[in-house]
Scaffold this motif. Structure first.
Motif, PDB file in Angstrom:
ATOM      1  N   VAL A  21       0.868  -1.169   0.000  1.00 56.24           N
ATOM      2  CA  VAL A  21       0.000   0.000   0.000  1.00 56.24           C
ATOM      3  C   VAL A  21       0.909   1.223   0.000  1.00 56.24           C
ATOM      4  O   VAL A  21       1.728   1.406   0.896  1.00 56.24           O
ATOM      5  N   ILE A  22       0.766   2.049  -1.031  1.00 57.81           N
ATOM      6  CA  ILE A  22       1.574   3.258  -1.202  1.00 57.81           C
ATOM      7  C   ILE A  22       0.670   4.462  -1.006  1.00 57.81           C
ATOM      8  O   ILE A  22      -0.429   4.511  -1.552  1.00 57.81           O
ATOM      9  N   GLU A  23       1.144   5.424  -0.252  1.00 56.83           N
ATOM     10  CA  GLU A  23       0.418   6.675  -0.090  1.00 56.83           C
ATOM     11  C   GLU A  23       1.079   7.701  -1.002  1.00 56.83           C
ATOM     12  O   GLU A  23       2.268   7.983  -0.879  1.00 56.83           O
ATOM     13  N   PHE A  24       0.312   8.228  -1.946  1.00 59.99           N
ATOM     14  CA  PHE A  24       0.844   9.186  -2.901  1.00 59.99           C
ATOM     15  C   PHE A  24      -0.123  10.355  -3.001  1.00 59.99           C
ATOM     16  O   PHE A  24      -1.247  10.203  -3.470  1.00 59.99           O
ATOM     17  N   GLY A  25       0.326  11.523  -2.567  1.00 61.62           N
ATOM     18  CA  GLY A  25      -0.547  12.688  -2.566  1.00 61.62           C
ATOM     19  C   GLY A  25      -1.717  12.443  -1.647  1.00 61.62           C
ATOM     20  O   GLY A  25      -1.554  12.191  -0.469  1.00 61.62           O
ATOM     21  N   SER A  26      -2.927  12.478  -2.185  1.00 63.57           N
ATOM     22  CA  SER A  26      -4.120  12.233  -1.381  1.00 63.57           C
ATOM     23  C   SER A  26      -4.745  10.890  -1.717  1.00 63.57           C
ATOM     24  O   SER A  26      -5.923  10.671  -1.472  1.00 63.57           O
ATOM     25  N   GLN A  27      -3.955   9.967  -2.285  1.00 66.35           N
ATOM     26  CA  GLN A  27      -4.472   8.653  -2.660  1.00 66.35           C
ATOM     27  C   GLN A  27      -3.689   7.552  -1.971  1.00 66.35           C
ATOM     28  O   GLN A  27      -2.517   7.719  -1.635  1.00 66.35           O
ATOM     29  N   ARG A  28      -4.355   6.431  -1.787  1.00 68.39           N
ATOM     30  CA  ARG A  28      -3.696   5.206  -1.358  1.00 68.39           C
ATOM     31  C   ARG A  28      -3.829   4.218  -2.503  1.00 68.39           C
ATOM     32  O   ARG A  28      -4.917   4.011  -3.031  1.00 68.39           O
ATOM     33  N   ILE A  29      -2.712   3.622  -2.894  1.00 71.67           N
ATOM     34  CA  ILE A  29      -2.669   2.743  -4.049  1.00 71.67           C
ATOM     35  C   ILE A  29      -2.209   1.364  -3.597  1.00 71.67           C
ATOM     36  O   ILE A  29      -1.193   1.241  -2.921  1.00 71.67           O
ATOM     37  N   LEU A  30      -2.961   0.333  -3.970  1.00 74.20           N
ATOM     38  CA  LEU A  30      -2.600  -1.047  -3.675  1.00 74.20           C
ATOM     39  C   LEU A  30      -1.875  -1.615  -4.885  1.00 74.20           C
ATOM     40  O   LEU A  30      -2.404  -1.600  -5.998  1.00 74.20           O
ATOM     41  N   LEU A  31      -0.637  -2.084  -4.668  1.00 74.74           N
ATOM     42  CA  LEU A  31       0.196  -2.611  -5.750  1.00 74.74           C
ATOM     43  C   LEU A  31       0.521  -4.071  -5.501  1.00 74.74           C
ATOM     44  O   LEU A  31       0.687  -4.488  -4.356  1.00 74.74           O
TER      45      LEU A  31
ATOM     46  N   PRO B 279     -11.273  -0.989   3.837  1.00 72.63           N
ATOM     47  CA  PRO B 279     -11.483  -1.451   2.466  1.00 72.63           C
ATOM     48  C   PRO B 279     -10.237  -2.091   1.857  1.00 72.63           C
ATOM     49  O   PRO B 279     -10.346  -2.990   1.035  1.00 72.63           O
ATOM     50  N   PHE B 280      -9.043  -1.656   2.259  1.00 71.74           N
ATOM     51  CA  PHE B 280      -7.833  -2.253   1.718  1.00 71.74           C
ATOM     52  C   PHE B 280      -7.653  -3.675   2.216  1.00 71.74           C
ATOM     53  O   PHE B 280      -7.143  -4.534   1.510  1.00 71.74           O
ATOM     54  N   ARG B 281      -8.094  -3.935   3.429  1.00 72.38           N
ATOM     55  CA  ARG B 281      -8.032  -5.295   3.956  1.00 72.38           C
ATOM     56  C   ARG B 281      -8.906  -6.215   3.102  1.00 72.38           C
ATOM     57  O   ARG B 281      -8.510  -7.321   2.745  1.00 72.38           O
ATOM     58  N   THR B 282     -10.103  -5.736   2.750  1.00 70.65           N
ATOM     59  CA  THR B 282     -11.004  -6.507   1.903  1.00 70.65           C
ATOM     60  C   THR B 282     -10.388  -6.739   0.529  1.00 70.65           C
ATOM     61  O   THR B 282     -10.412  -7.855  -0.006  1.00 70.65           O
ATOM     62  N   ILE B 283      -9.804  -5.709  -0.052  1.00 72.74           N
ATOM     63  CA  ILE B 283      -9.189  -5.827  -1.381  1.00 72.74           C
ATOM     64  C   ILE B 283      -8.002  -6.781  -1.332  1.00 72.74           C
ATOM     65  O   ILE B 283      -7.820  -7.610  -2.232  1.00 72.74           O
ATOM     66  N   MET B 284      -7.189  -6.698  -0.289  1.00 81.51           N
ATOM     67  CA  MET B 284      -6.043  -7.602  -0.168  1.00 81.51           C
ATOM     68  C   MET B 284      -6.505  -9.052  -0.045  1.00 81.51           C
ATOM     69  O   MET B 284      -5.926  -9.949  -0.657  1.00 81.51           O
TER      70      MET B 284
ATOM     71  N   ALA C 169       2.128   5.704  11.750  1.00 82.34           N
ATOM     72  CA  ALA C 169       2.421   4.357  11.286  1.00 82.34           C
ATOM     73  C   ALA C 169       1.188   3.487  11.447  1.00 82.34           C
ATOM     74  O   ALA C 169       0.488   3.581  12.447  1.00 82.34           O
ATOM     75  N   PRO C 170       0.917   2.643  10.451  1.00 82.41           N
ATOM     76  CA  PRO C 170      -0.282   1.804  10.535  1.00 82.41           C
ATOM     77  C   PRO C 170      -0.139   0.713  11.594  1.00 82.41           C
ATOM     78  O   PRO C 170       0.954   0.241  11.868  1.00 82.41           O
ATOM     79  N   VAL C 171      -1.255   0.328  12.165  1.00 87.91           N
ATOM     80  CA  VAL C 171      -1.285  -0.761  13.131  1.00 87.91           C
ATOM     81  C   VAL C 171      -1.587  -2.034  12.360  1.00 87.91           C
ATOM     82  O   VAL C 171      -2.552  -2.081  11.604  1.00 87.91           O
ATOM     83  N   PRO C 172      -0.749  -3.078  12.513  1.00 92.68           N
ATOM     84  CA  PRO C 172      -1.021  -4.302  11.777  1.00 92.68           C
ATOM     85  C   PRO C 172      -2.365  -4.895  12.193  1.00 92.68           C
ATOM     86  O   PRO C 172      -2.677  -4.980  13.367  1.00 92.68           O
ATOM     87  N   VAL C 173      -3.162  -5.280  11.210  1.00 92.24           N
ATOM     88  CA  VAL C 173      -4.484  -5.830  11.468  1.00 92.24           C
ATOM     89  C   VAL C 173      -4.498  -7.272  11.005  1.00 92.24           C
ATOM     90  O   VAL C 173      -4.106  -7.575   9.881  1.00 92.24           O
ATOM     91  N   THR C 174      -4.935  -8.162  11.869  1.00 87.29           N
ATOM     92  CA  THR C 174      -5.086  -9.560  11.507  1.00 87.29           C
ATOM     93  C   THR C 174      -6.559  -9.906  11.512  1.00 87.29           C
ATOM     94  O   THR C 174      -7.396  -9.116  11.952  1.00 87.29           O
ATOM     95  N   ASP C 175      -6.882 -11.099  11.040  1.00 84.75           N
ATOM     96  CA  ASP C 175      -8.282 -11.504  10.964  1.00 84.75           C
ATOM     97  C   ASP C 175      -8.937 -11.611  12.338  1.00 84.75           C
ATOM     98  O   ASP C 175     -10.133 -11.437  12.468  1.00 84.75           O
ATOM     99  N   ASP C 176      -8.153 -11.896  13.387  1.00 86.31           N
ATOM    100  CA  ASP C 176      -8.743 -12.040  14.707  1.00 86.31           C
ATOM    101  C   ASP C 176      -8.691 -10.754  15.532  1.00 86.31           C
ATOM    102  O   ASP C 176      -9.070 -10.737  16.695  1.00 86.31           O
ATOM    103  N   THR C 177      -8.222  -9.647  14.933  1.00 85.99           N
ATOM    104  CA  THR C 177      -8.174  -8.377  15.646  1.00 85.99           C
ATOM    105  C   THR C 177      -9.554  -7.724  15.625  1.00 85.99           C
ATOM    106  O   THR C 177     -10.105  -7.501  14.556  1.00 85.99           O
ATOM    107  N   PRO C 178     -10.125  -7.431  16.795  1.00 82.42           N
ATOM    108  CA  PRO C 178     -11.437  -6.782  16.802  1.00 82.42           C
ATOM    109  C   PRO C 178     -11.328  -5.334  16.359  1.00 82.42           C
ATOM    110  O   PRO C 178     -10.263  -4.740  16.384  1.00 82.42           O
TER     111      PRO C 178
END
Length: 132
Positions: free
Chosen positions: A58-68, A112-117, A93-102
């Motif tokens: 996930v790259i942050e560029f300007g005002s967008q987040r891009i999934l590569l 939404p990026f978690r869903t896309i990934m 810094a982002p907090v790592p999110v796992t499937d069991d994280t509430p």
């Protein structure tokens, strides 16, 4: 013989001092760390390994987040979305999110990026049915 020992005693601390001085100068004037340097427009937010030869990033560029998707042969854009105002202000810094994280009961929508990934990983697994 005394000349060589005297030369060693003088030159060894001199060389050590030159090495320490060069490292200090490099650290002091390292590119990008000088005071007053503008913050970069692009930054790497998060990466996820997809085996030995692939990664999602996930790259942050300007005002967008891009999934590569990055593999040995190429880099492809999977999805793009505009950043929210809160994300623009936070820049933490982002907090790592796992499937069991509430979701901590904050009432926030799912990432939404978690869903896309997850979809990208499922598509990749479906494309290679014999390799898991």
């Amino acid at each position: 013989m005394t000349y060589y020992i005297l030369k060693l005693v003088i030159m060894l601390p001199l060389m050590a001092g030159m090495i320490v001085g060069a490292l200090w100068l490099y650290r002091k004037y390292q590119p990008g760390l000088a005071p007053g340097v503008k913050q970069r427009d692009m930054r790497l937010v998060e990466t996820l390994s997809m085996g030995t030869s692939g990664r999602l990033a996930v790259i942050e560029f300007g005002s967008q987040r891009i999934l590569l998707s990055a593999t040995r042969g190429k880099i492809e854009q999977i999805a793009t979305r505009e950043m929210t105002q809160a994300e623009r202000e936070a820049h933490t810094a982002p907090v790592p999110v796992t499937d069991d994280t509430p979701d901590a009961g904050l009432g926030e929508p799912a990432n939404p990026f978690r869903t896309i990934m997850n979809k990208a990983l499922a598509l990749r697994a479906a494309a290679r049915p014999g390799q898991e």
